[in-house]
Write an enzyme that holds these catalytic residues in place. Structure first.
Site, mmCIF file in Angstrom:
data_model
loop_
_atom_site.group_PDB
_atom_site.id
_atom_site.type_symbol
_atom_site.label_atom_id
_atom_site.label_comp_id
_atom_site.label_asym_id
_atom_site.label_seq_id
_atom_site.Cartn_x
_atom_site.Cartn_y
_atom_site.Cartn_z
ATOM 1 N N CYS A 91 3.531 -0.333 8.884
ATOM 2 C CA CYS A 91 2.299 0.645 9.031
ATOM 3 C C CYS A 91 2.115 0.982 10.213
ATOM 4 C CB CYS A 91 1.167 0.083 8.172
ATOM 5 S SG CYS A 91 -0.075 1.433 8.385
ATOM 6 N N GLY A 127 -3.442 4.174 -1.163
ATOM 7 C CA GLY A 127 -2.252 4.283 -2.301
ATOM 8 C C GLY A 127 -2.352 4.193 -3.670
ATOM 9 N N VAL A 128 -1.713 4.301 -4.542
ATOM 10 C CA VAL A 128 -1.828 4.040 -5.778
ATOM 11 C C VAL A 128 -2.261 2.637 -6.337
ATOM 12 C CG1 VAL A 128 0.697 3.908 -6.639
ATOM 13 C CG2 VAL A 128 -1.217 5.143 -8.192
ATOM 14 N N ILE A 172 -8.428 -1.749 -0.057
ATOM 15 C CA ILE A 172 -7.877 -0.429 -0.732
ATOM 16 C C ILE A 172 -7.265 0.272 0.500
ATOM 17 C CG2 ILE A 172 -10.131 0.807 -0.389
ATOM 18 C CD1 ILE A 172 -9.477 2.513 -2.614
ATOM 19 N N CYS A 232 0.780 -10.361 8.834
ATOM 20 C CA CYS A 232 -0.532 -9.508 8.623
ATOM 21 C C CYS A 232 -1.141 -10.046 7.505
ATOM 22 C CB CYS A 232 0.314 -7.985 8.612
ATOM 23 S SG CYS A 232 -1.352 -6.778 7.970
#
EC number: 2.8.1.13
Length: 354
Positions: free
Chosen positions: A192, A10-11, A7, A97
């Site tokens: 990010c 974000g949506v 998680i 990543c």
């Protein structure tokens, strides 16, 4: 079945949690921290992320675990990106990543304790001929299989993609109706770890500046200067600081620190329709069973368009002939191959023009 859900705040990942709980699962939630401590500019929005993750966990009565992988991220993904840029190539840190951190280091740290790992990626899991394959998403605009095209069979075998059959607007509607804490949050953009700084500022911090010439490809005329070849990628048209545009970056000479540009950018003349992939990685196996040629779909960048072409093999290279001219083929990026109907993501290799 024990499920770990990644998680982010974000949506998308919040809707994954909601859907799993609706199906009767009680996943353990994990937030992966990758921002660098001690530098406010070079951090993600970790504090806000964790607040939203905590609120989501509380809403469903779930546990939230924070896994700090920032050192592994910087030692592997960021180091990879800087190395590629130094060599005049275009890296894709998001691909690495997923391979090394989200489904690599996380699996070693915690994921191995669970039967499945669920994520908010827009992708799907397909079964064909008794094997598991990475499938594309229902929403072609949001499809993220190109970011997953370096994972391996063991990784794909453990993954769940609950959003694979949904359109983005449906995900937003679910979040709104369920009153999820992140329902109104905008989608994240960019890489990010860059936090509050842009990509060029990141490169400037690590590679500095070095003035070089900008040469017009057709005439050999010097028409300007740049601050380092590492700030520019093939196909780029913005940020060159030249008048009388548009100008496009055609080639880079990293030994002489020269950028070659073209005013017109005729894709047929500048690049044609062919490129090669080296070190090709199959996620599951060779879908084409070693056939000397095959009709394929492919991507050379993150886009909602699946291009069509023909795959041929030559020694250790996969050669792709596109049915239409391509703009901005960038060596170092990953070329991602799909079956001809763009339903199965077969794997990826690094783009080379040789």
């Amino acid at each position: 079945m024990n499920i770990a859900a990644l998680i982010s705040g974000g949506v998308d990942s919040a809707v994954v949690v909601h859907l799993l709980c609706e199906q009767g699962y009680k996943p353990d939630l994990f937030y992966i921290k990758i921002g660098m401590d001690g530098d406010e500019d070079l951090t993600c929005t970790a504090e806000e992320d964790i607040e939203l993750c905590t609120a989501t966990a509380r809403k469903y009565g779930l546990s939230l675990n924070i896994i700090d992988l920032h050192r592994q991220y910087w030692d592997n993904v960021v180091a990879y990106a800087i190395d590629k840029v130094k060599r005049g190539l275009t890296p894709n840190p998001d691909v690495m990543c997923n391979k090394l951190i989200k489904f690599g280091c996380f699996e070693q740290e915690a994921g191995h304790l669970y039967d499945k790992t669920a994520t908010g990626h827009y992708a799907s899991i397909l079964e064909k001929d008794g094997k598991i394959w990475l499938g594309t998403a229902q929403d072609p605009v949001k499809d993220q299989t190109d970011f997953l095209a370096q994972i391996d069979y063991l990784q794909i075998s453990k993954l769940m993609f609950p959003l694979g059959g949904l359109m983005k607007n449906e995900v937003r509607d679910i979040a709104r109706i369920a009153k999820l804490p992140s329902a109104q949050r905008k989608d994240s953009q960019g890489i990010c770890f860059l936090g509050k700084i842009n990509y060029n500022e990141f490169l400037r911090r690590f590679l500095g500046e070095k003035e070089g010439d900008i040469i017009e490809m057709e005439t050999g005329k010097r028409i300007g200067t740049h601050k380092g070849y590492w700030f520019h990628t093939i196909g780029q048209r913005k940020g060159l600081g030249l008048g009388g545009g548009p100008w496009f970056v055609i080639r880079k000479d990293i030994d002489e620190n020269i950028i070659y540009v073209s005013h017109g950018y005729d894709t047929d003349k500048q690049y044609g329709t062919d490129f090669a992939l080296h070190d090709f990685h199959f996620i599951t196996e060779d879908l084409w069973k070693g056939a000397p040629s095959a009709d394929v779909s492919f991507k050379i960048r993150h886009t909602d368009t699946f291009m069509k072409g023909i795959l041929t093999r030559e020694d250790n290279l996969f050669r792709i002939h596109s049915h239409v001219p391509l703009q901005g083929i960038a060596p170092g990026q990953f070329g991602v191959l799909y079956d001809k109907n763009a339903e199965i993501c077969v794997g990826s290799g690094e783009i080379t023009l040789s």
